[in-house]
Design an enzyme around this catalytic site. Structure first.
Site, PDB file in Angstrom:
ATOM      1  CG  ASN A 142      -1.836   1.134   1.330  1.00  0.00           C
ATOM      2  OD1 ASN A 142      -1.460   2.266   1.048  1.00  0.00           O
ATOM      3  ND2 ASN A 142      -3.064   0.883   1.730  1.00  0.00           N
TER       4      ASN A 142
ATOM      5  CG  ASP B   7      -3.155   4.694   0.572  1.00  0.00           C
ATOM      6  OD1 ASP B   7      -3.256   4.827  -0.658  1.00  0.00           O
ATOM      7  OD2 ASP B   7      -3.959   4.045   1.264  1.00  0.00           O
ATOM      8  CG  HIS B   8       0.878   6.225   4.820  1.00  0.00           C
ATOM      9  ND1 HIS B   8       0.032   7.246   5.192  1.00  0.00           N
ATOM     10  CD2 HIS B   8       0.302   5.071   5.244  1.00  0.00           C
ATOM     11  CE1 HIS B   8      -1.005   6.729   5.834  1.00  0.00           C
ATOM     12  NE2 HIS B   8      -0.865   5.415   5.881  1.00  0.00           N
TER      13      HIS B   8
ATOM     14  NE  ARG C 257       7.250  21.018   3.544  1.00  0.00           N
ATOM     15  CZ  ARG C 257       8.540  21.219   3.754  1.00  0.00           C
ATOM     16  NH1 ARG C 257       9.332  21.516   2.768  1.00  0.00           N
ATOM     17  NH2 ARG C 257       9.025  21.120   4.973  1.00  0.00           N
TER      18      ARG C 257
ATOM     19  CG  HIS D 142      -8.308   3.862   1.335  1.00  0.00           C
ATOM     20  ND1 HIS D 142      -8.443   3.669   2.693  1.00  0.00           N
ATOM     21  CD2 HIS D 142      -9.535   4.212   0.898  1.00  0.00           C
ATOM     22  CE1 HIS D 142      -9.694   3.906   3.043  1.00  0.00           C
ATOM     23  NE2 HIS D 142     -10.387   4.254   1.968  1.00  0.00           N
TER      24      HIS D 142
ATOM     25  NE  ARG E 121      -8.559   7.096   4.736  1.00  0.00           N
ATOM     26  CZ  ARG E 121      -9.438   6.750   5.679  1.00  0.00           C
ATOM     27  NH1 ARG E 121     -10.573   7.402   5.811  1.00  0.00           N
ATOM     28  NH2 ARG E 121      -9.170   5.764   6.502  1.00  0.00           N
TER      29      ARG E 121
ATOM     30  NE  ARG F 127      -7.756  10.903   5.816  1.00  0.00           N
ATOM     31  CZ  ARG F 127      -8.225  10.326   6.926  1.00  0.00           C
ATOM     32  NH1 ARG F 127      -7.434   9.550   7.634  1.00  0.00           N
ATOM     33  NH2 ARG F 127      -9.449  10.537   7.336  1.00  0.00           N
ATOM     34  CG  HIS F 128      -3.813   8.523   1.641  1.00  0.00           C
ATOM     35  ND1 HIS F 128      -4.732   7.822   0.934  1.00  0.00           N
ATOM     36  CD2 HIS F 128      -3.984   8.174   2.948  1.00  0.00           C
ATOM     37  CE1 HIS F 128      -5.427   7.064   1.768  1.00  0.00           C
ATOM     38  NE2 HIS F 128      -5.022   7.254   2.990  1.00  0.00           N
TER      39      HIS F 128
ATOM     40  CD  GLU G  97      -7.240  -0.509   1.089  1.00  0.00           C
ATOM     41  OE1 GLU G  97      -6.485  -1.434   1.390  1.00  0.00           O
ATOM     42  OE2 GLU G  97      -7.316   0.559   1.727  1.00  0.00           O
TER      43      GLU G  97
ATOM     44  CB  THR H 294      -5.651   4.121   9.737  1.00  0.00           C
ATOM     45  OG1 THR H 294      -5.558   3.056   8.785  1.00  0.00           O
ATOM     46  CG2 THR H 294      -5.618   3.528  11.131  1.00  0.00           C
ATOM     47  CB  THR H 295      -9.543   1.286   7.496  1.00  0.00           C
ATOM     48  OG1 THR H 295      -8.992   1.968   6.374  1.00  0.00           O
ATOM     49  CG2 THR H 295     -10.929   0.801   7.171  1.00  0.00           C
TER      50      THR H 295
ATOM     51  CD  GLU I 194      -7.074  -6.494   3.031  1.00  0.00           C
ATOM     52  OE1 GLU I 194      -7.162  -6.467   1.797  1.00  0.00           O
ATOM     53  OE2 GLU I 194      -6.393  -5.694   3.694  1.00  0.00           O
TER      54      GLU I 194
ATOM     55  CG  HIS J 125      -5.486  -1.929   9.544  1.00  0.00           C
ATOM     56  ND1 HIS J 125      -5.089  -1.370  10.710  1.00  0.00           N
ATOM     57  CD2 HIS J 125      -5.957  -0.924   8.785  1.00  0.00           C
ATOM     58  CE1 HIS J 125      -5.337  -0.078  10.666  1.00  0.00           C
ATOM     59  NE2 HIS J 125      -5.859   0.224   9.510  1.00  0.00           N
ATOM     60  N   GLY J 126      -2.079  -2.743  10.060  1.00  0.00           N
ATOM     61  CA  GLY J 126      -1.198  -2.642  11.226  1.00  0.00           C
ATOM     62  C   GLY J 126      -0.074  -3.653  11.238  1.00  0.00           C
TER      63      GLY J 126
ATOM     64  N   GLY K 191       0.961  -1.467   4.397  1.00  0.00           N
ATOM     65  CA  GLY K 191       1.283  -0.122   3.950  1.00  0.00           C
ATOM     66  C   GLY K 191       2.193   0.659   4.870  1.00  0.00           C
ATOM     67  CG  HIS K 192       1.992   3.513   8.884  1.00  0.00           C
ATOM     68  ND1 HIS K 192       2.866   3.296   9.934  1.00  0.00           N
ATOM     69  CD2 HIS K 192       1.813   4.845   8.811  1.00  0.00           C
ATOM     70  CE1 HIS K 192       3.172   4.452  10.481  1.00  0.00           C
ATOM     71  NE2 HIS K 192       2.553   5.410   9.821  1.00  0.00           N
TER      72      HIS K 192
HETATM   73  N1  PXP Z   1      -5.938  -3.264   4.162  1.00  0.00           N
HETATM   74  C1  PXP Z   1      -6.932  -2.355   4.208  1.00  0.00           C
HETATM   75  C2  PXP Z   1      -8.279  -2.750   3.739  1.00  0.00           C
HETATM   76  C3  PXP Z   1      -6.692  -1.039   4.676  1.00  0.00           C
HETATM   77  O1  PXP Z   1      -7.699  -0.144   4.716  1.00  0.00           O
HETATM   78  C4  PXP Z   1      -5.390  -0.691   5.057  1.00  0.00           C
HETATM   79  C5  PXP Z   1      -5.097   0.709   5.522  1.00  0.00           C
HETATM   80  O2  PXP Z   1      -5.390   1.619   4.520  1.00  0.00           O
HETATM   81  C6  PXP Z   1      -4.380  -1.657   4.965  1.00  0.00           C
HETATM   82  C7  PXP Z   1      -4.687  -2.948   4.533  1.00  0.00           C
HETATM   83  C8  PXP Z   1      -2.949  -1.365   5.298  1.00  0.00           C
HETATM   84  O3  PXP Z   1      -2.838  -1.034   6.627  1.00  0.00           O
HETATM   85  P1  PXP Z   1      -1.433  -0.514   7.172  1.00  0.00           P
HETATM   86  O4  PXP Z   1      -1.152   0.768   6.475  1.00  0.00           O
HETATM   87  O5  PXP Z   1      -1.664  -0.358   8.629  1.00  0.00           O
HETATM   88  O6  PXP Z   1      -0.413  -1.551   6.825  1.00  0.00           O
END
Ligand code: PXP
Length: 238
Positions: free
Chosen positions: A7, A9-10, A18, A43, A45, A49-50, A69, A99-100, A150, A191-192, A213-214
């Site tokens: 992911n 996004d970040h 910036r 994602h 959104r 935001r990203h 997403e 976050t979600t 998921e 996630h996480g 992602g993060h």
């Molecule tokens: N899967 C889904 C469906 C999510 O919404 C997210 C966060 O956007 C992730 C995975 C990835 O989560 P993380 O950024 O915490 O790894």
């Protein structure tokens, strides 16, 4: 063979700080694939935001396998149809969340989700539902005709990071994964997650895809995308 979805996004979060063009999430996506990612997750959104619409437009013109997403809305569904990503994962979305925060409420949104899945399937877009590890939600996902689920791994990830006993949560995810597979659903998780969480959840053989992602983007600042993706692939593909 399990797959790794990265992911990005970040990367866009840093760019947006910036308001310019650097760092480019498009280059990050291309680079991640070159470094061994199996697919790219973004994602889009509702508050943008990203990732923004232009990022999605450019990404959709590449050959990169894209997992988009989106929130369960007709407006977002139409955007997905316009850009035809390979995969769509429906997620809950709250404007003020960082976050979600949890999985979809499939009962409350049943009709809407049913309609969106039907429509996306007409465009041959693989659908996934981001849900909490609950047997009832697996049954609803099957009834809704989604190809994948998921499982939200936020809770177990927090438990592992805080050195709490995660065995019950692990067993819940394991049970849900086996049940979903039995019903013919493809199982993803996300996630996480970090290295440790991935190592633990990788023991569940039914999970076919991790979306991370993060941690990957954060860790890449220190060690580079290539090294981080390599390390994850080594855990997942063993
Ligand atoms: N899967 C889904 C469906 C999510 O919404 C997210 C966060 O956007 C992730 C995975 C990835 O989560 P993380 O950024 O915490 O790894």
């Amino acid at each position: 063979m399990k797959r790794l979805g990265v992911n990005i996004d970040h990367v866009a979060t840093v760019r947006n700080a910036r308001g310019g063009f650097h760092p480019s999430p498009i280059l990050a996506a291309k680079n991640a694939i070159k470094c061994g990612a199996d697919s790219i997750t973004v994602h889009l959104r509702e508050d943008r935001r990203h990732i923004n619409d232009n990022d999605l437009k450019i990404l959709s013109r590449t050959k990169i396998p894209i997992n988009l997403e989106i929130a369960c809305s007709i407006k977002m569904m139409n955007i997905a149809i316009k850009y035809e990503p390979n995969f769509v994962c429906l997620v809950p979305e709250k404007r003020k969340e960082l976050t979600t925060e949890g999985g979809l409420n499939l009962v409350k949104n049943y009709k809407k989700i049913e309609h969106i899945i039907k429509k996306l399937n007409q465009y041959k877009i693989r659908t996934s539902l981001f849900i909490n590890p609950k047997i009832k939600d697996i049954q609803y996902s099957k009834k809704l005709n989604s190809q994948c689920i998921e499982l939200h791994t936020g809770k177990i990830s927090e438990m592992i990071k805080n050195k709490k006993n995660y065995l019950n949560e692990f067993n819940k995810i394991k049970k849900c994964s086996s049940y979903a597979k039995l019903l013919g659903l493809e199982v993803h998780a996300g996630h996480g997650m970090d290295y440790k969480t991935t190592k633990i959840l990788n023991n569940i053989k039914e999970i076919e895809e991790f979306n991370i992602g993060h941690f990957i983007i954060g860790e890449s600042i220190m060690f580079g995308l290539k090294n981080v993706i390599k390390k994850f692939q080594k855990i997942i593909k063993k």
